[in-house]
Scaffold this motif. Sequence first.
Motif, PDB file in Angstrom:
ATOM      1  N   SER A 469     -17.431 -13.364  -0.491  1.00 47.17           N
ATOM      2  CA  SER A 469     -18.012 -12.092  -0.049  1.00 47.17           C
ATOM      3  C   SER A 469     -17.077 -10.899  -0.218  1.00 47.17           C
ATOM      4  O   SER A 469     -17.525  -9.758  -0.300  1.00 47.17           O
ATOM      5  CB  SER A 469     -18.409 -12.190   1.429  1.00 47.17           C
ATOM      6  N   GLY A 470     -15.770 -11.152  -0.216  1.00 45.99           N
ATOM      7  CA  GLY A 470     -14.808 -10.043  -0.185  1.00 45.99           C
ATOM      8  C   GLY A 470     -14.710  -9.405   1.182  1.00 45.99           C
ATOM      9  O   GLY A 470     -14.120  -8.327   1.322  1.00 45.99           O
ATOM     10  N   TRP A 471     -15.259 -10.078   2.214  1.00 48.85           N
ATOM     11  CA  TRP A 471     -15.241  -9.530   3.572  1.00 48.85           C
ATOM     12  C   TRP A 471     -13.817  -9.131   3.959  1.00 48.85           C
ATOM     13  O   TRP A 471     -12.863  -9.877   3.742  1.00 48.85           O
ATOM     14  CB  TRP A 471     -15.757 -10.568   4.573  1.00 48.85           C
ATOM     15  N   GLY A 472     -13.700  -7.975   4.561  1.00 47.10           N
ATOM     16  CA  GLY A 472     -12.424  -7.536   5.126  1.00 47.10           C
ATOM     17  C   GLY A 472     -11.729  -6.439   4.355  1.00 47.10           C
ATOM     18  O   GLY A 472     -10.991  -5.644   4.945  1.00 47.10           O
ATOM     19  N   VAL A 473     -11.950  -6.366   3.035  1.00 42.82           N
ATOM     20  CA  VAL A 473     -11.270  -5.342   2.252  1.00 42.82           C
ATOM     21  C   VAL A 473     -11.721  -3.947   2.683  1.00 42.82           C
ATOM     22  O   VAL A 473     -10.896  -3.044   2.886  1.00 42.82           O
ATOM     23  CB  VAL A 473     -11.517  -5.553   0.745  1.00 42.82           C
ATOM     24  N   LEU A 474     -13.013  -3.765   2.859  1.00 41.85           N
ATOM     25  CA  LEU A 474     -13.519  -2.455   3.255  1.00 41.85           C
ATOM     26  C   LEU A 474     -13.034  -2.079   4.652  1.00 41.85           C
ATOM     27  O   LEU A 474     -12.619  -0.942   4.895  1.00 41.85           O
ATOM     28  CB  LEU A 474     -15.046  -2.429   3.219  1.00 41.85           C
ATOM     29  N   ALA A 475     -13.099  -3.034   5.576  1.00 45.13           N
ATOM     30  CA  ALA A 475     -12.704  -2.750   6.961  1.00 45.13           C
ATOM     31  C   ALA A 475     -11.215  -2.434   7.062  1.00 45.13           C
ATOM     32  O   ALA A 475     -10.821  -1.490   7.760  1.00 45.13           O
ATOM     33  CB  ALA A 475     -13.054  -3.933   7.861  1.00 45.13           C
ATOM     34  N   LEU A 476     -10.384  -3.205   6.396  1.00 44.08           N
ATOM     35  CA  LEU A 476      -8.942  -2.961   6.461  1.00 44.08           C
ATOM     36  C   LEU A 476      -8.584  -1.648   5.777  1.00 44.08           C
ATOM     37  O   LEU A 476      -7.718  -0.904   6.254  1.00 44.08           O
ATOM     38  CB  LEU A 476      -8.177  -4.124   5.829  1.00 44.08           C
ATOM     39  N   ASN A 477      -9.235  -1.358   4.654  1.00 47.97           N
ATOM     40  CA  ASN A 477      -9.009  -0.076   3.990  1.00 47.97           C
ATOM     41  C   ASN A 477      -9.368   1.074   4.926  1.00 47.97           C
ATOM     42  O   ASN A 477      -8.648   2.074   5.020  1.00 47.97           O
ATOM     43  CB  ASN A 477      -9.837  -0.007   2.713  1.00 47.97           C
ATOM     44  N   ARG A 478     -10.489   0.945   5.630  1.00 49.32           N
ATOM     45  CA  ARG A 478     -10.913   1.991   6.578  1.00 49.32           C
ATOM     46  C   ARG A 478      -9.914   2.103   7.734  1.00 49.32           C
ATOM     47  O   ARG A 478      -9.589   3.206   8.172  1.00 49.32           O
ATOM     48  CB  ARG A 478     -12.309   1.669   7.101  1.00 49.32           C
ATOM     49  N   LEU A 479      -9.431   0.978   8.240  1.00 46.79           N
ATOM     50  CA  LEU A 479      -8.454   1.012   9.327  1.00 46.79           C
ATOM     51  C   LEU A 479      -7.186   1.742   8.883  1.00 46.79           C
ATOM     52  O   LEU A 479      -6.644   2.569   9.630  1.00 46.79           O
ATOM     53  CB  LEU A 479      -8.101  -0.409   9.779  1.00 46.79           C
ATOM     54  N   VAL A 480      -6.714   1.443   7.686  1.00 46.81           N
ATOM     55  CA  VAL A 480      -5.525   2.134   7.169  1.00 46.81           C
ATOM     56  C   VAL A 480      -5.786   3.628   7.075  1.00 46.81           C
ATOM     57  O   VAL A 480      -4.961   4.453   7.496  1.00 46.81           O
ATOM     58  CB  VAL A 480      -5.116   1.552   5.799  1.00 46.81           C
ATOM     59  N   ALA A 481      -6.952   3.996   6.543  1.00 48.32           N
ATOM     60  CA  ALA A 481      -7.284   5.410   6.402  1.00 48.32           C
ATOM     61  C   ALA A 481      -7.375   6.111   7.756  1.00 48.32           C
ATOM     62  O   ALA A 481      -6.915   7.243   7.903  1.00 48.32           O
ATOM     63  CB  ALA A 481      -8.608   5.561   5.645  1.00 48.32           C
ATOM     64  N   ASP A 482      -7.932   5.421   8.736  1.00 49.36           N
ATOM     65  CA  ASP A 482      -8.145   6.035  10.057  1.00 49.36           C
ATOM     66  C   ASP A 482      -6.884   6.092  10.901  1.00 49.36           C
ATOM     67  O   ASP A 482      -6.674   7.037  11.656  1.00 49.36           O
ATOM     68  CB  ASP A 482      -9.218   5.259  10.824  1.00 49.36           C
ATOM     69  N   GLN A 483      -6.040   5.061  10.792  1.00 49.42           N
ATOM     70  CA  GLN A 483      -4.944   4.896  11.748  1.00 49.42           C
ATOM     71  C   GLN A 483      -3.537   4.996  11.171  1.00 49.42           C
ATOM     72  O   GLN A 483      -2.591   5.259  11.917  1.00 49.42           O
ATOM     73  CB  GLN A 483      -5.090   3.535  12.451  1.00 49.42           C
ATOM     74  N   PHE A 484      -3.361   4.792   9.876  1.00 47.03           N
ATOM     75  CA  PHE A 484      -2.000   4.657   9.346  1.00 47.03           C
ATOM     76  C   PHE A 484      -1.661   5.621   8.232  1.00 47.03           C
ATOM     77  O   PHE A 484      -0.498   5.692   7.826  1.00 47.03           O
ATOM     78  CB  PHE A 484      -1.771   3.215   8.874  1.00 47.03           C
ATOM     79  N   GLU A 485      -2.628   6.354   7.714  1.00 48.94           N
ATOM     80  CA  GLU A 485      -2.326   7.281   6.625  1.00 48.94           C
ATOM     81  C   GLU A 485      -1.726   8.583   7.150  1.00 48.94           C
ATOM     82  O   GLU A 485      -2.062   9.047   8.237  1.00 48.94           O
ATOM     83  CB  GLU A 485      -3.576   7.589   5.797  1.00 48.94           C
ATOM     84  N   VAL A 486      -0.856   9.141   6.346  1.00 42.63           N
ATOM     85  CA  VAL A 486      -0.268  10.440   6.647  1.00 42.63           C
ATOM     86  C   VAL A 486      -1.361  11.487   6.543  1.00 42.63           C
ATOM     87  O   VAL A 486      -2.106  11.542   5.551  1.00 42.63           O
ATOM     88  CB  VAL A 486       0.867  10.776   5.655  1.00 42.63           C
ATOM     89  N   THR A 487      -1.495  12.297   7.556  1.00 42.71           N
ATOM     90  CA  THR A 487      -2.510  13.360   7.527  1.00 42.71           C
ATOM     91  C   THR A 487      -1.887  14.631   7.000  1.00 42.71           C
ATOM     92  O   THR A 487      -0.753  14.999   7.339  1.00 42.71           O
ATOM     93  CB  THR A 487      -3.079  13.614   8.937  1.00 42.71           C
ATOM     94  N   GLU A 488      -2.630  15.306   6.131  1.00 41.44           N
ATOM     95  CA  GLU A 488      -2.134  16.554   5.548  1.00 41.44           C
ATOM     96  C   GLU A 488      -2.390  17.699   6.530  1.00 41.44           C
ATOM     97  O   GLU A 488      -3.512  17.864   7.030  1.00 41.44           O
ATOM     98  CB  GLU A 488      -2.839  16.823   4.227  1.00 41.44           C
ATOM     99  N   GLU A 489      -1.379  18.473   6.800  1.00 41.29           N
ATOM    100  CA  GLU A 489      -1.512  19.594   7.729  1.00 41.29           C
ATOM    101  C   GLU A 489      -2.012  20.849   6.991  1.00 41.29           C
ATOM    102  O   GLU A 489      -1.738  21.055   5.836  1.00 41.29           O
ATOM    103  CB  GLU A 489      -0.155  19.871   8.365  1.00 41.29           C
TER     104      GLU A 489
END
Length: 489
Positions: A469-489
């Motif tokens: 299924s590829g389950w998990g790639v989308l969710a983990l990518n979203r988690l990284v984007a939401d919680q761990f990516e550097v936000t541009e000011e």
Amino acid sequence: MVKPVTFTFQDVNIDEISTFAGRVAVLVTSDGRMDNAARRVNRLTKGAIARMIEDGLKAGDARVLAYPVGMAAEAVDVICLEKRATQDEARAAGVALAKTRGAANILACLGNHSKADQVILGLALRDYGFDAHKTATPDEDARAITVMATKPDLIREKSEPYLAMAEGAFFTRDLVNEPANVLTTESFADRLVAMADIGLEVEVLEEDKLAELGMGALLSVGQGSDSPSKVVVMKWLGGNAGEAPLALVGKGVVFDTGGISLKPAAGMEDMTMDMGGAGVVAGTMRALALRKAKANVIGLVGLVENMPSGNATRPGDVVTSMKGDTIEVINTDAEGRLVLCDVMHYAQETFQPAAMIDLATLTGAIIIGLGHENAGVFSNDDGFAKSFLKAAEAEGEGAWQMPIGKAYADQLKSRIADVKNVGGRAAGSITAAEFLHRFVQDGTPWIHIDIAGVASTKTDTKYAPKGASGWGVLALNRLVADQFEVTEE
């Protein structure tokens, strides 16, 4: 590997619609509104689309008009998608289109729909087939999709990160679908090393190094096999320099016979998917690198094969983990936790992660509890768990939080060692999580995800045909984007 379908983007060209020789896809709404492309097809087919709508076309419906009179196309796919469709509805429209397409090229007339990028993602995710071991050679040119839009450059730009996610999911599916005589520990490691080409830093730890590090638990699992055990470390450092990374740890048992605690013959062929956790980690790292995520993420996978032989670990043996804890092996078929505990300890000692997530096809017990709809989520940090569950829900990947606690950990007490590797039939997925919890250092937010029920299925899933299924790639990518990516000011 199976590559996501090729998309090209162009301005709306009404005249081209009548001469396109593949399949033409148009969007309509349930109340009969059509854009220029749909109106053009409606005129060419002498009102066929209008008649479909009058016949009760509802949001989410996909109808096929085969060999339309007045057009060169072999078929017209009419997708009912409201102007203010949700993300899920738009992706579902893409999935519906992928299911109808067969092997033909598609001209997808998406006009100025606000969720065109989500339609494209749904189409890309569902347009998958694992044909690597079939003698017929697929015609890749017949899988091209042309997207006709009013602002094609904008749609292309918005779609690029989603197509990176699709490629990551495809990479995971390919790995999980591969037979074990093809995906050995060595060839698995080679595929991960090749991802240096897309910007990942990749290091392979061989058996001598694992022994030097004291990974006795992991090595005990693979010692009955001729395939050498390995740990592969993938680094994506796209965030702030020196910022603590997120660690993703995956179980990579390329084939699981159960070892001396041999599994029954029926269904053992499915154990080619027992490296699913490592597959999800690898696919997620691929997606992050392709979309150049502004985050620091380390992916670590333990690659072993669990085979019976004269050298195999026996029930009753005591092995020593990298942490130093001794483990009484009650059942050699509870091997994934022995792999993970050493890789998790190594990840924490080496990278001091801000948080850690492990993924594994760990227990049949989670399938009894949650079926094939949800992965089991266990955590020592409710806030971190909620962040992941939110990301999984946003991406349409089922996940459900399960309990942990001392009473479950007590089931793992051993008479002769620090801990035993199973705690009996009761709450099997929870005691497995508690075994791993023992190897999480104080202060490290941690999530364990048991994907045994969702990594590979016998029926189609939301975005994939049956199989991996590829389950998990989308969710983990979203988690990284939401919680761990550097936000541009």
